[in-house]
Design an enzyme around this catalytic site. Structure first.
Site, PDB file in Angstrom:
ATOM      1  N   ALA A   8      29.338   8.123  52.113  1.00 54.42           N
ATOM      2  CA  ALA A   8      29.546   7.610  50.755  1.00 54.42           C
ATOM      3  C   ALA A   8      29.174   8.639  49.691  1.00 54.42           C
ATOM      4  O   ALA A   8      29.831   8.741  48.662  1.00 54.42           O
ATOM      5  CB  ALA A   8      28.734   6.331  50.548  1.00 54.42           C
ATOM      6  N   GLU A   9      28.116   9.396  49.953  1.00 55.20           N
ATOM      7  CA  GLU A   9      27.624  10.350  48.962  1.00 55.20           C
ATOM      8  C   GLU A   9      28.513  11.588  48.838  1.00 55.20           C
ATOM      9  O   GLU A   9      28.816  12.023  47.735  1.00 55.20           O
ATOM     10  CB  GLU A   9      26.195  10.786  49.308  1.00 55.20           C
ATOM     11  CG  GLU A   9      25.150   9.725  49.076  1.00 55.20           C
ATOM     12  CD  GLU A   9      24.900   9.435  47.608  1.00 55.20           C
ATOM     13  OE1 GLU A   9      25.241  10.260  46.741  1.00 55.20           O
ATOM     14  OE2 GLU A   9      24.360   8.360  47.326  1.00 55.20           O
ATOM     15  N   SER A  10      28.874  12.189  49.978  1.00 55.75           N
ATOM     16  CA  SER A  10      29.549  13.492  49.926  1.00 55.75           C
ATOM     17  C   SER A  10      30.793  13.575  50.802  1.00 55.75           C
ATOM     18  O   SER A  10      31.405  14.639  50.864  1.00 55.75           O
ATOM     19  CB  SER A  10      28.579  14.582  50.371  1.00 55.75           C
ATOM     20  OG  SER A  10      28.312  14.454  51.769  1.00 55.75           O
TER      21      SER A  10
END
Length: 115
Positions: A8-10
């Site tokens: 989700a982040e990167s």
């Protein structure tokens, strides 16, 4: 759970950098990275361990409430604490209304990846 956060982040990109300055696989902010003992946030191992440690801290802070912990990972624990105060509850459905749209979308996204 850590892999779901990294996705989700990167999207698993260890060279990702956000407009806000978050860095690496787990998108750690510089101050957060320092506080977690991450000396090189671009180092994949350090970044992943730092992100896992931070997620663990948030889970402990919010007594195992995964939704609040993920919200704190994304928006910061101060913002989540304010939202809890405003909602007068620790229920995600009530607290989420007082958090940024990005965070409201982030939590179910991570849970979908995790599930």
């Amino acid at each position: 759970m850590v892999a779901a956060v990294a996705r989700a982040e990167s999207d698993f990109n260890p060279k990702a950098k956000s407009r806000a300055g978050a860095m690496g696989l787990m998108q750690l902010m510089p101050g957060t990275a320092r506080g977690l003992g991450v000396k090189d946030p671009w180092n994949v191992n350090q970044n992943a361990l730092g992100g896992a440690k931070y997620l663990s801290q948030m889970l402990k802070k919010y007594n195992g409430n995964v939704q609040l912990a993920l919200a704190a990972y994304n928006a910061g624990p101060g913002n989540v604490d304010k939202a809890i105060s405003r909602a007068k509850s620790r229920s995600w459905s009530l607290v989420s209304k007082y958090l940024p749209k990005e965070t409201q979308n982030y939590v179910p996204k991570v849970l979908k990846y995790y599930g």
